[in-house]
Design an enzyme around this catalytic site. Structure first.
Site, PDB file in Angstrom:
ATOM      1  N   LYS A 104      -3.058  -6.602 -10.995  1.00 26.96           N
ATOM      2  CA  LYS A 104      -3.450  -6.006 -12.366  1.00 26.96           C
ATOM      3  C   LYS A 104      -2.329  -4.857 -13.264  1.00 26.96           C
ATOM      4  O   LYS A 104      -1.590  -4.478 -13.844  1.00 26.96           O
ATOM      5  CB  LYS A 104      -4.795  -5.345 -12.107  1.00 26.96           C
ATOM      6  N   GLU A 142       0.597   2.557 -14.447  1.00 32.59           N
ATOM      7  CA  GLU A 142       0.366   2.727 -15.619  1.00 32.59           C
ATOM      8  C   GLU A 142      -0.965   4.106 -15.315  1.00 32.59           C
ATOM      9  O   GLU A 142      -1.240   4.893 -15.590  1.00 32.59           O
ATOM     10  CB  GLU A 142       0.193   2.701 -17.083  1.00 32.59           C
ATOM     11  N   PRO A 190       0.930  -1.425  -0.247  1.00 34.97           N
ATOM     12  CA  PRO A 190      -0.198   0.091  -0.044  1.00 34.97           C
ATOM     13  C   PRO A 190       0.715   1.358  -0.247  1.00 34.97           C
ATOM     14  O   PRO A 190       0.346   2.430  -0.515  1.00 34.97           O
ATOM     15  CB  PRO A 190      -0.875  -0.167   0.842  1.00 34.97           C
TER      16      PRO A 190
END
Length: 731
Positions: A694, A698, A625
């Site tokens: 995932k 980007e 995180p």
């Protein structure tokens, strides 16, 4: 098999390499002290097109300390084997010092090698080059495009004609440069026919293979080393000409050569996010349901290579509509070749698509979030595949609640605080994370520590830390007893460090290797009559803190150290592999976001200030995180730059980049960055990879510019369709 305890993954841990970086012990490409190294400085072409007619090197060669001046008339002829596998676009890549042609302003035309950097710099200034110059073609709007790449479903033109509401919009996106803190640099050394380079790169294997192809060497005769990257944003995803120049200079002089690009040289010595002209015709019914879209996209590329990126993806699958037509045309110009930049393709497309959705929402009098909900697809309409996960609607809900979207007045120019006009905007974002083959190796030593190796990179997202986390979990060790090594082509090969691919690809290979070693240890223990675990079902054994024990019975077990010592084993070793997603996809695999922005615009001066931003992300499992927050903040800051500041300016008379430096090319600084918050939806995407990730690096920049542009419209009533949004556009 019992699941491993998840002590490290998901914990907000500080970077394991943080102390090295803040104390200056982390060494970057230009900081390796190679015995006997000399310095090289490139001489750049001062014309944008033409041929070299003469090179006068006499004054440079007489300068004290100068060893050689190398150019096309005395350089060795290089084989330049084909090498499409190292991120080289189709075409004929630039061949340094192999002929007299000048393809773009700033192209390397000579290199001066000297015993000191100062001597090389002054020597380069003494080289006199004459040209037969032509008029370069550098204007996207004045040149002829190549043959388009096309996509179609349904009949988009007929769908537009039958639509109750039609918009015809053209968006202009300026060229952006990466501008990482660390300049691109290479140190090259030859040992006989073996080449070692210390290079700033995001793909050591790609640089290795390109150098092997250029010099016609076996791949194992080239070694590329790069343990730290001081920012990249995509600029290091291929081997650039200066790396070859350094290797040529080292071969010619017989000395190790260090070559560092200046900030100015990075504007034409490496790539950039290409400029775009994006026309979007959009049709819907009165209820806001999309009927058709026609995308006409022009993007700049070089005259010698055809660069493409995923600019078509979002227009095919982000929203449900029966009729879509796309034409994506590369416009060859006398420029150096572009390269991927954070959120490549999709960040550019999102400005056009998400701005158009906001324009349509205003035209129809529908809330922008509601319009997007009405066009949420149930499957990927570009290929008919089900989503792996798609929680974009949840991103809208969470974002609207946390940002206070209900306080937005839909009437433009209706909210004011003194001289400031206040506006709220939002945009959706999508990115298709890469998944590429990767390998890893792990060695568990008898002292209970482990070393994990993979030839990946870390340009800033925290690869050292996140890969240590997944390895620590899989081995059942603490973070401090695991060392992750990267950035060396001698390590197991991996994919490029970009495209949000590293955790899904390299991380999966690391977990595979660590699982194999842990299972070796368990098998050794349950088969060892002297072990407390003798005879236990291997599937019932877990490892925590370096201690193997029965799941549910922590007292029954032993440490790695005692097990290996008793069995006279110095170490256990395993190789891991991630083969990639396979030839047949079963799901459509994407990361998503909803980005929200609040801006204040000076009603008199047109100055835009971003006051706060929020990103809500459907990015699968979040490994770290703390690192995720770093990525989200960085991506949003990059999007602010694209929206309001960044613009590479070219003088079309000679192809010179006018603002090639941080004094004139504007990027966001602390005063430009508002309150930024990121929220990650809990959950995993196990259809994509074993880790359930995932990728985040980007998607965090996709949609940011559109959210800001939409907020500017809400504040001012002025729709600016050209990036960056400048004060003069709002006056």
């Amino acid at each position: 098999m019992s699941p491993q305890p998840q002590a490290a993954v998901g914990a907000p841990l500080s970077r394991v390499d943080g102390r090295l970086k803040v104390t200056g012990e982390a060494r970057y490409a230009a900081e390796f002290d190679v015995d006997g190294a000399v310095h090289a400085v490139i001489v750049d072409a001062s014309v944008g097109s033409g041929r070299i007619t003469s090179i006068d090197t006499r004054a440079a060669e007489k300068h004290p300390g100068v060893l050689r001046v190398i150019h096309h008339r005395n350089a060795p002829k290089l084989p330049y084997r084909d090498n499409a596998g190292s991120n080289n676009p189709p075409g004929r890549r630039l061949r340094v010092f192999q002929d007299d042609r000048v393809l773009f302003h700033g192209q390397p035309v000579a290199v001066v090698v000297a015993t000191t950097l100062e001597a090389a710099q002054h020597g380069a200034s003494l080289v006199k080059v004459r040209y037969d110059a032509g008029q370069p073609s550098t204007d996207l709007h004045e040149a002829d495009p190549g043959e388009p790449t096309r996509y179609a479903r349904g009949d988009a033109e007929a769908g537009l004609r039958s639509s109750a509401v039609r918009l015809d919009l053209t968006y202009q996106l300026a060229r952006n440069h990466h501008n990482p803190m660390e300049p691109h640099a290479t140190t090259a050394r030859w040992d006989g026919d073996r080449l070692t380079v210390w290079d700033k790169t995001q793909w050591v294997m790609g640089t290795r293979d390109e150098l092997a192809a250029v010099f016609d060497l076996p791949a194992d005769a080239v070694r590329v080393i790069n343990p730290f990257v001081g920012g990249g944003f995509g600029s290091g995803l291929r081997c650039w000409p200066h790396t070859v120049v350094a290797a040529v200079a080292a071969r010619v002089t017989g000395r190790p050569v260090k070559l560092v690009l200046t900030r100015r040289q990075m504007y034409f010595g490496t790539g950039f996010r290409p400029s775009y002209a994006y026309r979007l015709r959009l049709g819907s019914d009165r209820g806001g349901r999309l009927r058709a879209a026609v995308h006409d996209i022009d993007a700049e590329t070089s005259s010698y290579e055809t660069f493409t990126e995923a600019v078509m993806v979002a227009g095919q699958m982000l929203y449900s509509m029966p009729n879509v037509s796309q034409e994506y045309r590369q416009v060859p110009l006398d420029v150096n070749t572009p390269i991927w930049m954070r959120g490549p393709g999709l960040a550019s497309a999102s400005f056009a698509i998400e701005s158009a959705m906001d324009e349509l929402a205003h035209e129809l009098g529908i809330d922008p979030i509601e319009l997007r909900r009405r066009n949420e697809p149930s499957e990927d309409e570009s290929n008919g595949l089900p989503w792996s996960t798609r929680r974009l609607s949840e991103c809208y809900t969470v974002g609207a609640r946390e940002f206070g979207w209900d306080r937005r007045n839909p009437e433009p120019r209706s909210t004011r605080e003194g001289d400031w006009l206040i506006g709220l905007g939002m945009a959706a974002g999508v990115y298709d994370p890469g998944r590429f083959p990767a390998q890893a190796r792990v060695r568990l030593d008898a002292d209970g520590t482990a070393v994990v190796e993979a030839a990946t990179s870390d340009m800033g997202p925290g690869t050292y830390t996140s890969q240590t986390q997944v390895a620590a979990n899989a081995l059942g060790l603490t973070m401090r007893t695991v060392t992750f090594r990267l950035g060396d082509s001698l390590y197991p090969p991996t994919s490029p460090h970009g495209g949000s691919a590293t955790m899904a690809s390299v991380g999966t290979a690391v977990v595979d290797a660590c699982n194999k070693v842990r299972r070796q240890a368990i098998a050794l223990a349950v088969g060892d009559e002297e072990s407390p675990l003798y005879g236990v079902d291997a599937d019932d054994v877990v490892v925590r803190g370096g201690r193997l024990h029965v799941q549910g019975d922590p007292a029954r077990g032993e440490t790695y150290r005692s097990l290996l010592a008793r069995n006279d084993r110095s170490h256990l070793e395993g190789d891991g592999d991630y083969p990639g997603p396979g030839s047949t996809e079963r799901h459509s695999y994407h990361a998503y976001n909803a980005t929200f922005a609040e801006v204040a615009v000076d009603a008199t001066l047109g100055l835009v200030r971003v006051r706060r931003m929020l990103g809500v992300y459907d990015a699968g499992r979040v490994i770290s995180p703390k690192l995720a927050d770093s990525q989200a903040i960085g991506g949003i800051v990059g999007g602010i730059g694209t929206a309001l500041l960044e613009h590479t300016v070219t003088d079309h008379r000679d192809g010179r980049i006018v603002n090639a430096g941080l004094a004139d090319y504007l990027v966001p600084v602390n005063a430009d960055v508002p309150e930024v918050r990121a929220i990650y939806l809990d959950g995993e995407d196990n259809a994509g990879n074993a880790l359930g990730v995932k990728g985040l690096g980007e998607v965090v920049q996709v949609g940011v510019a559109a959210a800001i542009g939409n907020a500017v419209f809400n504040a001012t009533g002025r729709r600016v369709r050209q990036l960056p949004i400048t004060a003069e556009a709002l006056l």
